[in-house]
Scaffold this motif. Sequence first.
Motif, PDB file in Angstrom:
ATOM      1  N   PRO A  22       0.836  -1.204   0.000  1.00 50.11           N
ATOM      2  CA  PRO A  22       0.000   0.000   0.000  1.00 50.11           C
ATOM      3  C   PRO A  22       0.863   1.243   0.000  1.00 50.11           C
ATOM      4  O   PRO A  22       2.049   1.202   0.355  1.00 50.11           O
ATOM      5  CB  PRO A  22      -0.781  -0.146   1.321  1.00 50.11           C
ATOM      6  N   LEU A  23       0.276   2.371  -0.387  1.00 51.86           N
ATOM      7  CA  LEU A  23       0.997   3.638  -0.393  1.00 51.86           C
ATOM      8  C   LEU A  23       0.864   4.310   0.971  1.00 51.86           C
ATOM      9  O   LEU A  23      -0.188   4.266   1.597  1.00 51.86           O
ATOM     10  CB  LEU A  23       0.453   4.554  -1.488  1.00 51.86           C
ATOM     11  N   CYS A  24       1.946   4.950   1.405  1.00 52.23           N
ATOM     12  CA  CYS A  24       1.962   5.573   2.725  1.00 52.23           C
ATOM     13  C   CYS A  24       1.318   6.959   2.659  1.00 52.23           C
ATOM     14  O   CYS A  24       0.764   7.363   1.636  1.00 52.23           O
ATOM     15  CB  CYS A  24       3.388   5.651   3.245  1.00 52.23           C
ATOM     16  N   HIS A  25       1.425   7.737   3.758  1.00 52.60           N
ATOM     17  CA  HIS A  25       0.810   9.053   3.857  1.00 52.60           C
ATOM     18  C   HIS A  25       1.744  10.189   3.465  1.00 52.60           C
ATOM     19  O   HIS A  25       1.368  11.363   3.587  1.00 52.60           O
ATOM     20  CB  HIS A  25       0.314   9.278   5.285  1.00 52.60           C
ATOM     21  N   CYS A  26       2.954   9.865   3.030  1.00 54.53           N
ATOM     22  CA  CYS A  26       3.902  10.917   2.643  1.00 54.53           C
ATOM     23  C   CYS A  26       3.401  11.680   1.412  1.00 54.53           C
ATOM     24  O   CYS A  26       2.511  11.212   0.694  1.00 54.53           O
ATOM     25  CB  CYS A  26       5.271  10.309   2.335  1.00 54.53           C
ATOM     26  N   ASP A  27       3.955  12.840   1.167  1.00 53.99           N
ATOM     27  CA  ASP A  27       3.607  13.641  -0.002  1.00 53.99           C
ATOM     28  C   ASP A  27       4.888  13.951  -0.780  1.00 53.99           C
ATOM     29  O   ASP A  27       5.704  14.772  -0.346  1.00 53.99           O
ATOM     30  CB  ASP A  27       2.918  14.934   0.436  1.00 53.99           C
ATOM     31  N   PRO A  28       5.123  13.305  -1.943  1.00 55.92           N
ATOM     32  CA  PRO A  28       4.252  12.311  -2.568  1.00 55.92           C
ATOM     33  C   PRO A  28       4.342  10.967  -1.851  1.00 55.92           C
ATOM     34  O   PRO A  28       5.363  10.660  -1.227  1.00 55.92           O
ATOM     35  CB  PRO A  28       4.803  12.226  -4.001  1.00 55.92           C
ATOM     36  N   PRO A  29       3.294  10.139  -1.940  1.00 55.73           N
ATOM     37  CA  PRO A  29       3.307   8.855  -1.240  1.00 55.73           C
ATOM     38  C   PRO A  29       4.286   7.864  -1.861  1.00 55.73           C
ATOM     39  O   PRO A  29       4.577   7.915  -3.054  1.00 55.73           O
ATOM     40  CB  PRO A  29       1.864   8.368  -1.382  1.00 55.73           C
ATOM     41  N   GLU A  30       4.808   6.977  -1.028  1.00 53.53           N
ATOM     42  CA  GLU A  30       5.708   5.928  -1.475  1.00 53.53           C
ATOM     43  C   GLU A  30       5.156   4.574  -1.035  1.00 53.53           C
ATOM     44  O   GLU A  30       4.278   4.495  -0.176  1.00 53.53           O
ATOM     45  CB  GLU A  30       7.106   6.133  -0.885  1.00 53.53           C
TER      46      GLU A  30
END
Length: 526
Positions: A22-30
């Motif tokens: 799944p993609l994390c909450h970072c911006d941009p997500p990783e």
Amino acid sequence: MFGSSAKSLRPNLRQMPNMSAPLCHCDPPESAVKRVAGMNSKHQGREYWSCPSCDFFQWIDHGGTTLSAAGPLCRCGHPSALKMTRKDGPTRGREFWSCASTGNCGCNFFQWESSDWEGSQEPLTVENNCKKCRRAVQVLVVGENNQNGNAGRKYYKCNACSNFEFLTAAKPQAPPSACTPGSAEYVVDEMTRRQLQRLFDIPYGTTTGVGRDQQEVSSPYDYLKVECAWRVRNPQREKRFEEFLRKLPKLDKDAMVKSKLFETQGALLSKPLNASKNEMLLLHGTKPNHLYNILFEGLDPHLSEDGIFGKGSYLAEDAAKVDQYLTKDPEWKGHAPGHELCALHKKLYDRNVKHATDVYYALVCRTALGELAVTKDGTTCVESGKAIFEDRRRKTLKQGKTSILAELGKKIRRFREFVVLDPAALSIEFLVALKRVRHYCDCGQTAVQRTVTNGLPENFGRDILFCPLGRADGCGFIHMLPQCYCGRAAEVADKRNGEKYFRCGKRCCGFKDWNFPGQSKRSRRG
């Protein structure tokens, strides 16, 4: 009491990006990193996803659908979905991209996710033995005249135990075209799901679970979470919509209406909306037993019940208004041919898409509203005071108006609505599966979700919500999940086969949830 991905669980070193993560909450997500709970954790050996840079955390066996980043375009023209080889052989466990269609329609697109693979080098052996009793069986092939979509599939039926099993997958049907009726649904990627979530955000303090059209009682909630979503393609209905839009005259600026969703809707569409014809994205809540026919035929205002503002399809720009029209889809019924939701579940919950238990469905529709008749009472125009309908049947509007805008005032108090009278003015873009959840703490902050690691052993692995400001500076909110319909933390119970599930502790509201953490789930994909 509750676990943290940073303290109580021991991480593994970051390796190559995992496209299935799944993609994390970072911006941009990783892509999140797969880790294993360490020896000091109550969940020793249990795998989970987390991010070293943000607070993202998710158990791998959480039972929901994990959406990854978008893959390469398939032959249908949509981003492909990531899957994993599960058959025995040298490529078992290897990831690949294939068509994201969840039903029988789609293409046979295939592409390995990576050229680097160090799987088992053991030669693949095919044993013509029954998987149930292990006796020798004869492998047969379904004839070309089969009308159930199984032509060419290999199968066997054991003479000893009567076990029947297909050995090869069915060939996908061609997706519908402008010349053939029907729809195809493609599960979206994680970034699209997050963009759709913005359409369904409910601000803190909004009253939910009430209203003239409220359908049923649920556990206490203040938010609609987009659990999963599908991009809907119905070429015949899309062509009809484009022709209707083309014929609409351009409007003066005074006649143009701006939706509350204006700022969030553009990123979801490949083709921009035509504001000069009041084209916009709007939301429509629906019942599960109506959904299969709606996907095939499209929304038809002529089949709708006669409402306060006439006989039409009612749409909204506020998720809390749409919520009033929702009814529950309790659990997966794709294994029950006689059930009214069997065909719908086979259409949606396939290819790694799981039914999440107690879900609700809403449609994101592209609408061509044209010139609007603005009313507050459902009979007269706000500006002129004249009647808006041609006759008492309330199916046709006067003076070339094509749709209705129901403003706040006499008949409605909280959310305005849009009423479409012509089926050609609607095109379904997305189908969304929603969960009613508690999202905010009592002081209005977004609640933090963690996992129980201390206390009663039967609660290990359960999710818990709490105020991010803590007890001293915050409201002291704490909420054990899941909650039953009475608003209490559900108790853990045992089924006859020894598996655990959640139920109402007072046995008074009938609440049940089969998705117990860390064990096989009853609500699986089809």
